[in-house]
Design an enzyme around this catalytic site. Structure first.
Site, PDB file in Angstrom:
ATOM      1  N   LYS A   1     -19.699 -20.859 -10.371  1.00 59.56           N
ATOM      2  CA  LYS A   1     -18.929 -20.598 -11.585  1.00 59.56           C
ATOM      3  C   LYS A   1     -17.502 -20.176 -11.221  1.00 59.56           C
ATOM      4  O   LYS A   1     -16.537 -20.602 -11.867  1.00 59.56           O
ATOM      5  CB  LYS A   1     -19.583 -19.483 -12.414  1.00 59.56           C
ATOM      6  CG  LYS A   1     -20.938 -19.816 -12.978  1.00 59.56           C
ATOM      7  CD  LYS A   1     -20.864 -20.781 -14.135  1.00 59.56           C
ATOM      8  CE  LYS A   1     -20.356 -20.134 -15.380  1.00 59.56           C
ATOM      9  NZ  LYS A   1     -20.646 -20.926 -16.592  1.00 59.56           N
TER      10      LYS A   1
ATOM     11  N   ASN B   1     -32.339 -29.570 -17.598  1.00 60.79           N
ATOM     12  CA  ASN B   1     -31.857 -29.924 -16.264  1.00 60.79           C
ATOM     13  C   ASN B   1     -32.864 -29.495 -15.210  1.00 60.79           C
ATOM     14  O   ASN B   1     -33.465 -28.433 -15.326  1.00 60.79           O
ATOM     15  CB  ASN B   1     -30.508 -29.240 -15.993  1.00 60.79           C
ATOM     16  CG  ASN B   1     -29.324 -30.170 -16.192  1.00 60.79           C
ATOM     17  OD1 ASN B   1     -29.384 -31.321 -15.802  1.00 60.79           O
ATOM     18  ND2 ASN B   1     -28.267 -29.678 -16.802  1.00 60.79           N
TER      19      ASN B   1
ATOM     20  N   ASN C   1     -21.556 -30.734 -20.445  1.00 57.93           N
ATOM     21  CA  ASN C   1     -21.295 -29.918 -19.256  1.00 57.93           C
ATOM     22  C   ASN C   1     -20.459 -28.703 -19.652  1.00 57.93           C
ATOM     23  O   ASN C   1     -19.359 -28.849 -20.176  1.00 57.93           O
ATOM     24  CB  ASN C   1     -20.538 -30.764 -18.224  1.00 57.93           C
ATOM     25  CG  ASN C   1     -20.439 -30.088 -16.874  1.00 57.93           C
ATOM     26  OD1 ASN C   1     -20.497 -28.869 -16.766  1.00 57.93           O
ATOM     27  ND2 ASN C   1     -20.282 -30.885 -15.832  1.00 57.93           N
ATOM     28  N   ASN C   2     -20.977 -27.511 -19.376  1.00 52.33           N
ATOM     29  CA  ASN C   2     -20.279 -26.291 -19.778  1.00 52.33           C
ATOM     30  C   ASN C   2     -18.914 -26.119 -19.122  1.00 52.33           C
ATOM     31  O   ASN C   2     -18.099 -25.317 -19.581  1.00 52.33           O
ATOM     32  CB  ASN C   2     -21.140 -25.061 -19.451  1.00 52.33           C
ATOM     33  CG  ASN C   2     -22.248 -24.874 -20.459  1.00 52.33           C
ATOM     34  OD1 ASN C   2     -22.635 -25.814 -21.149  1.00 52.33           O
ATOM     35  ND2 ASN C   2     -22.772 -23.670 -20.555  1.00 52.33           N
TER      36      ASN C   2
ATOM     37  N   TYR D   1       0.864  -1.189   0.000  1.00 50.11           N
ATOM     38  CA  TYR D   1       0.000   0.000   0.000  1.00 50.11           C
ATOM     39  C   TYR D   1       0.897   1.234   0.000  1.00 50.11           C
ATOM     40  O   TYR D   1       1.886   1.283  -0.713  1.00 50.11           O
ATOM     41  CB  TYR D   1      -0.964  -0.077   1.185  1.00 50.11           C
ATOM     42  CG  TYR D   1      -2.190   0.784   1.001  1.00 50.11           C
ATOM     43  CD1 TYR D   1      -2.952   0.713  -0.168  1.00 50.11           C
ATOM     44  CD2 TYR D   1      -2.583   1.676   1.991  1.00 50.11           C
ATOM     45  CE1 TYR D   1      -4.063   1.507  -0.342  1.00 50.11           C
ATOM     46  CE2 TYR D   1      -3.702   2.474   1.828  1.00 50.11           C
ATOM     47  CZ  TYR D   1      -4.440   2.396   0.657  1.00 50.11           C
ATOM     48  OH  TYR D   1      -5.540   3.182   0.484  1.00 50.11           O
TER      49      TYR D   1
ATOM     50  N   ASP E   1     -24.240 -19.286 -21.281  1.00 53.48           N
ATOM     51  CA  ASP E   1     -25.466 -20.048 -21.545  1.00 53.48           C
ATOM     52  C   ASP E   1     -25.662 -20.267 -23.038  1.00 53.48           C
ATOM     53  O   ASP E   1     -26.183 -21.295 -23.460  1.00 53.48           O
ATOM     54  CB  ASP E   1     -26.686 -19.330 -20.970  1.00 53.48           C
ATOM     55  CG  ASP E   1     -26.596 -19.154 -19.471  1.00 53.48           C
ATOM     56  OD1 ASP E   1     -26.273 -20.133 -18.785  1.00 53.48           O
ATOM     57  OD2 ASP E   1     -26.812 -18.037 -18.992  1.00 53.48           O
TER      58      ASP E   1
ATOM     59  N   ALA F   1     -36.017 -22.442 -28.331  1.00 56.13           N
ATOM     60  CA  ALA F   1     -35.596 -21.293 -29.140  1.00 56.13           C
ATOM     61  C   ALA F   1     -35.156 -20.128 -28.270  1.00 56.13           C
ATOM     62  O   ALA F   1     -35.291 -18.964 -28.653  1.00 56.13           O
ATOM     63  CB  ALA F   1     -36.723 -20.855 -30.076  1.00 56.13           C
ATOM     64  N   GLY F   2     -34.616 -20.445 -27.094  1.00 52.67           N
ATOM     65  CA  GLY F   2     -34.037 -19.415 -26.239  1.00 52.67           C
ATOM     66  C   GLY F   2     -32.583 -19.189 -26.587  1.00 52.67           C
ATOM     67  O   GLY F   2     -32.104 -19.578 -27.664  1.00 52.67           O
ATOM     68  N   ALA F   3     -31.849 -18.595 -25.666  1.00 50.79           N
ATOM     69  CA  ALA F   3     -30.455 -18.238 -25.916  1.00 50.79           C
ATOM     70  C   ALA F   3     -29.618 -19.451 -26.277  1.00 50.79           C
ATOM     71  O   ALA F   3     -28.862 -19.444 -27.257  1.00 50.79           O
ATOM     72  CB  ALA F   3     -29.874 -17.538 -24.689  1.00 50.79           C
ATOM     73  N   ALA F   4     -29.736 -20.529 -25.499  1.00 49.84           N
ATOM     74  CA  ALA F   4     -28.920 -21.713 -25.743  1.00 49.84           C
ATOM     75  C   ALA F   4     -29.306 -22.399 -27.044  1.00 49.84           C
ATOM     76  O   ALA F   4     -28.458 -22.786 -27.841  1.00 49.84           O
ATOM     77  CB  ALA F   4     -29.031 -22.678 -24.572  1.00 49.84           C
TER      78      ALA F   4
END
Length: 426
Positions: free
Chosen positions: A93, A286, A317-318, A38, A161, A194-197
């Site tokens: 995450k 899921n 698995n992402n 510092y 996602d 038909a969503g984001a994924a």
């Protein structure tokens, strides 16, 4: 034995609440070290960074720090639970970033559903981070937020996602089609959700070699077709076909692939029976898939099956994606994560699944695996994933001119990754 709910709550509550903490990387145990950490010593890196902003990567943690940002409007399998309730997911995450790629994270939960407020907030935080992982933000807002931030920021911005799911699923499709004895260009594909994924998976399938005219996108109302009321966004309109098919059941007649990013039970056994020989089924809802694994196998012995679950073969698995994609991007100081970098990751993962598995995988799962219907993507506990995927991403960034710090010696980089991860594989 305690059930999953009891064990999960105890896991998060016992000891220090939550799953993450901040640990200093430099000693601060004497008056001299305090003066360096510092005042007055900290003034020196401040002045250096003021003269050259790139020095921030030398004197701060920016180059290995990712912000995981959400508003909790689309938590996997749980829907809109708000910013605060999303915090356990975001901490999770952060754990995975650290465990699998040695990347540090701050989880940031924003209490707003206004996409412009999220954009403005993340943009203001750009000096803090080396990259931004957007998470659990509902569509269509997630598309707007990501697109705008990619345009405005000079660091990688990645909505997991969408793209994490697409990368792992595409790796699985590349290998599943080979196992089925079919070419990507010949596949008749149905993406349900038909969503984001779902839209991101459809886009990446096409980039991998699936012909767009052979792909049908469905939502809860059925096939999205030309002039459909459900064809209500730019993303959906890309896949609106000129077809008389209307229901999911009709779409699946003689289809080679079902990719489900939708809801439990969406794929009925009688729909599966109507698919082509050696059908490829990605049931990724899921915690309950579009069709139960055992039911699918009893319905069609020739089905090549993947789910989002760890208790069945071929888990999509992402964690196979985002830690390693960011590792490669951060290590070359990429200004963005391009489509080429994403495809490089998918192809690397597909290739790794054809290699003999190491002892670490056998130990983690209590069994060995070999390329085939029950093993089309690598396992997260395969220590080679970081070498294959991160290197592929970094190389793609360099080849596309997106790397501000290109790597010259790739063998040395692979060795550095191995050394870096040793502490996490003990």
């Amino acid at each position: 034995m305690k059930n999953l709910k009891e064990r999960a709550l105890e896991y998060h509550k016992n000891g220090k609440p939550g799953k993450i903490e901040v640990i200093p990387t430099k000693l601060c145990s004497s008056a001299d070290e305090l003066s360096l950490a510092y005042t007055p010593g900290v003034a020196e890196p401040v002045l250096e960074i003021d003269k050259d902003k790139e020095k921030a990567y030398e004197y701060t943690a920016k180059g290995n720090l990712v912000g995981v940002v959400t508003n909790g409007t689309a938590i996997l399998g749980l829907g809109n639970r708000g910013a605060l309730a999303s915090k356990p997911v975001m901490e999770g995450k952060a754990v995975l970033f650290k465990r699998f790629a040695d990347i540090d994270c701050f989880d940031i939960e924003l209490d707003t559903e206004d996409p412009q407020k999220i954009i403005d907030t993340v943009k203001l935080m750009e000096p803090t981070f080396g990259g931004i992982n957007l998470e659990d933000i509902k569509s269509p807002e997630c598309f707007i937020i990501e697109k705008t931030l990619i345009e405005q920021c000079n660091i990688p911005v990645f909505h997991d996602d969408q793209h994490g799911t697409a990368i792992i699923t595409t790796a699985g499709l590349i290998n599943a089609s080979e196992v089925a004895g079919k070419k990507l260009s010949d596949l008749k594909v149905v993406v349900n959700g038909a969503g984001a994924a779902g839209i991101s998976v459809a886009k990446m399938f096409v980039k991998a070699g699936v012909r767009i005219e052979n792909l049908l996108l469905c939502d809860r109302n059925g096939v999205i077709f030309k002039d459909s009321e459900d064809n209500n966004s730019e993303e959906r309109s890309l896949f609106a076909q000129d077809t008389d098919l209307r229901s999911l059941e009709e779409a699946l007649v003689n289809a080679d692939v079902f990719a489900g990013l939708s809801a439990a039970g969406a794929l009925k056994p009688e729909y599966l029976e109507k698919m082509a020989n050696n059908p490829i089924v990605f049931a990724m809802a899921n915690p309950t898939p579009e069709i139960d694994y055992k039911l699918a196998k009893s319905t069609r012995e020739d089905v090549i099956m993947a789910t989002g679950r760890s208790d069945y073969p071929n888990q999509i698995n992402n964690v196979l994606g985002f830690p390693f994609i960011f590792r490669g991007a951060l290590d070359v100081r990429a200004t963005k994560i391009s489509e080429g970098m994403k495809m490089a990751a998918a192809k690397a993962l597909a290739s790794l699944a054809k290699e003999p598995v190491p002892k670490e995988v056998i130990s983690a799962y209590g069994q060995s695996f070999s390329f085939g219907p029950n093993y089309i993507v690598p396992k997260p506990f395969d220590p080679r994933v970081i070498e294959w995927a991160s290197v592929a991403v970094a190389k793609a960034a360099c080849e596309e001119g997106l790397a501000k710090y290109p790597i010259k010696d790739w063998d040395l980089y692979k060795q550095e990754l191995k050394e870096r991860m040793k502490k996490h594989w003990k």
